[in-house]
Design a protein around this motif. Structure first.
Motif, PDB file in Angstrom:
ATOM      1  N   GLN A 128      45.599 -12.543  76.135  1.00 18.97           N
ATOM      2  CA  GLN A 128      46.748 -11.712  75.818  1.00 18.97           C
ATOM      3  C   GLN A 128      46.279 -10.285  75.575  1.00 18.97           C
ATOM      4  O   GLN A 128      45.579 -10.008  74.608  1.00 18.97           O
ATOM      5  N   PRO A 129      46.628  -9.333  76.457  1.00 22.12           N
ATOM      6  CA  PRO A 129      46.252  -7.941  76.214  1.00 22.12           C
ATOM      7  C   PRO A 129      46.887  -7.416  74.929  1.00 22.12           C
ATOM      8  O   PRO A 129      47.861  -7.974  74.419  1.00 22.12           O
ATOM      9  N   VAL A 149      44.376   0.437  81.036  1.00 22.32           N
ATOM     10  CA  VAL A 149      43.616   0.038  82.216  1.00 22.32           C
ATOM     11  C   VAL A 149      44.554  -0.739  83.131  1.00 22.32           C
ATOM     12  O   VAL A 149      45.619  -1.185  82.709  1.00 22.32           O
ATOM     13  N   SER A 150      44.146  -0.915  84.378  1.00 21.67           N
ATOM     14  CA  SER A 150      45.020  -1.606  85.320  1.00 21.67           C
ATOM     15  C   SER A 150      44.194  -2.383  86.336  1.00 21.67           C
ATOM     16  O   SER A 150      43.038  -2.047  86.611  1.00 21.67           O
ATOM     17  N   LEU A 198      33.161  -7.219  84.702  1.00 23.42           N
ATOM     18  CA  LEU A 198      34.003  -7.592  83.569  1.00 23.42           C
ATOM     19  C   LEU A 198      34.612  -8.973  83.789  1.00 23.42           C
ATOM     20  O   LEU A 198      34.658  -9.491  84.905  1.00 23.42           O
ATOM     21  N   HIS A 199      35.101  -9.532  82.688  1.00 25.26           N
ATOM     22  CA  HIS A 199      35.811 -10.811  82.708  1.00 25.26           C
ATOM     23  C   HIS A 199      37.236 -10.591  82.217  1.00 25.26           C
ATOM     24  O   HIS A 199      37.525  -9.621  81.510  1.00 25.26           O
ATOM     25  N   LEU A 200      38.116 -11.508  82.585  1.00 27.97           N
ATOM     26  CA  LEU A 200      39.494 -11.421  82.114  1.00 27.97           C
ATOM     27  C   LEU A 200      39.562 -11.391  80.592  1.00 27.97           C
ATOM     28  O   LEU A 200      40.411 -10.718  80.009  1.00 27.97           O
ATOM     29  N   CYS A 258      42.762  -4.723  75.323  1.00 22.25           N
ATOM     30  CA  CYS A 258      43.117  -3.542  76.128  1.00 22.25           C
ATOM     31  C   CYS A 258      44.627  -3.324  76.193  1.00 22.25           C
ATOM     32  O   CYS A 258      45.423  -4.249  76.045  1.00 22.25           O
ATOM     33  N   ASP A 259      44.990  -2.077  76.441  1.00 27.86           N
ATOM     34  CA  ASP A 259      46.355  -1.735  76.824  1.00 27.86           C
ATOM     35  C   ASP A 259      46.407  -1.839  78.350  1.00 27.86           C
ATOM     36  O   ASP A 259      45.747  -1.071  79.058  1.00 27.86           O
TER      37      ASP A 259
END
Length: 290
Positions: free
Chosen positions: A211-212, A234-235, A178-180, A186-187
């Motif tokens: 920005q999530p 997600v974290s 994945l990428h940022l 996402c939350d």
């Protein structure tokens, strides 16, 4: 009881919070409050001003604080000297850790070699652990912060890349990496402020201008895992902190992010003491520094 009451007074005065003081002392909030009120009632003095649920030191409390500090430091030094007595490492070793993964292996080796040494392990974020060490509340502490304080001796225990922790049915879990930028929808669940993982994550997202959808703060890794299992978000985790669970998966982040480095610290003045030296001797450091 008198010294216990003074410890409650001193810790609340230093942290400015009964809640934080109770957590650091391992007591309940009502117990800390009761101890301070008993001290005030016995001597007929108000050590704090209480306004709108907030505490601030009174003039009498401010005058008393440095004297209590000296008294508690003397108690710590006497207790440490007693633990250091005898020919063999024995007694009680107090550890503070941001995560157990590196330090538990060392504890296991210490206990195997020195069964007469008992160990207690407290937890907190990097800032809390270093503060506890400097306040003589623990003998050794792990932290992800690179501290340059000359009072501290440092050993690097290891480093881990950061990964994204997701529920196995999350849409992003289908991708191998994945990428940022993928976090934009996402939350995101983050540790509390003072956490190195949180700081790295926030800095990386700011640089990538991502920005999530939402951000939630949860103050422990275990609670974050439970939240991810419940599909609350997600974290970002260090790879070695991802525990095995059928509903959890981790995916590498393709963006260049700094690894999470874990250091072990002790006070320079105590690194040659029997208990601490015995612990340091069981470390297998990747690097060391002063």
């Amino acid at each position: 009881m008198f010294v216990t009451q003074l410890k409650s007074f001193f810790t609340v005065a230093r942290l400015g919070s009964v809640t934080q003081a109770a957590k650091q002392l391992g007591l309940s909030q009502p117990t800390v409050t009761t101890q301070i009120k008993a001290l005030e009632a016995h001597y007929g003095v108000a050590l704090f001003r209480r306004q709108g649920g907030r505490l601030s030191l009174s003039d009498e409390g401010a005058q008393l604080l440095p004297q209590v500090d000296r008294l508690l430091q003397q108690e710590i030094q006497v207790e440490f000297a007693l633990r250091e007595s005898g020919e063999l490492p024995r007694g009680h070793l107090r550890l503070g850790a941001t995560a157990p993964y590196y330090v538990l292996d060392i504890v296991q080796r210490v206990r195997a070699r020195h069964p007469q040494v008992s160990v207690s392990l407290g937890a907190g974020n990097s800032r809390q652990m270093v503060d506890a060490l400097l306040a003589y509340q623990v003998d050794l502490a792990t932290s992800s912060h690179l501290e340059t304080d000359p009072r501290l001796h440092r050993v690097m225990l290891g480093a881990d890349p950061l990964v994204l922790l997701l529920h196995r049915e999350h849409p992003l879990a289908l991708r191998p990496a994945l990428h940022l930028a993928d976090l934009a929808g996402c939350d995101l669940i983050l540790r509390e402020r003072g956490s190195t993982t949180r700081q790295i994550t926030e800095d990386a997202l700011a640089r990538a201008r991502v920005q999530p959808r939402s951000v939630m703060d949860i103050a422990s890794r275990e609670a974050i895992r439970e939240a991810v299992i419940r599909r609350m978000g997600v974290s970002v985790f260090a790879r070695h902190e991802v525990s095995s669970h059928p509903d959890l998966v981790s995916r590498p982040l393709a963006d260049e992010l700094p690894s999470l480095v874990e250091y072990l610290y002790c006070l320079q003045e105590r690194r040659e003491s029997r208990l601490i030296a015995a612990f340091l001797a069981e470390c297998r450091p990747a690097a060391a520094g002063g």
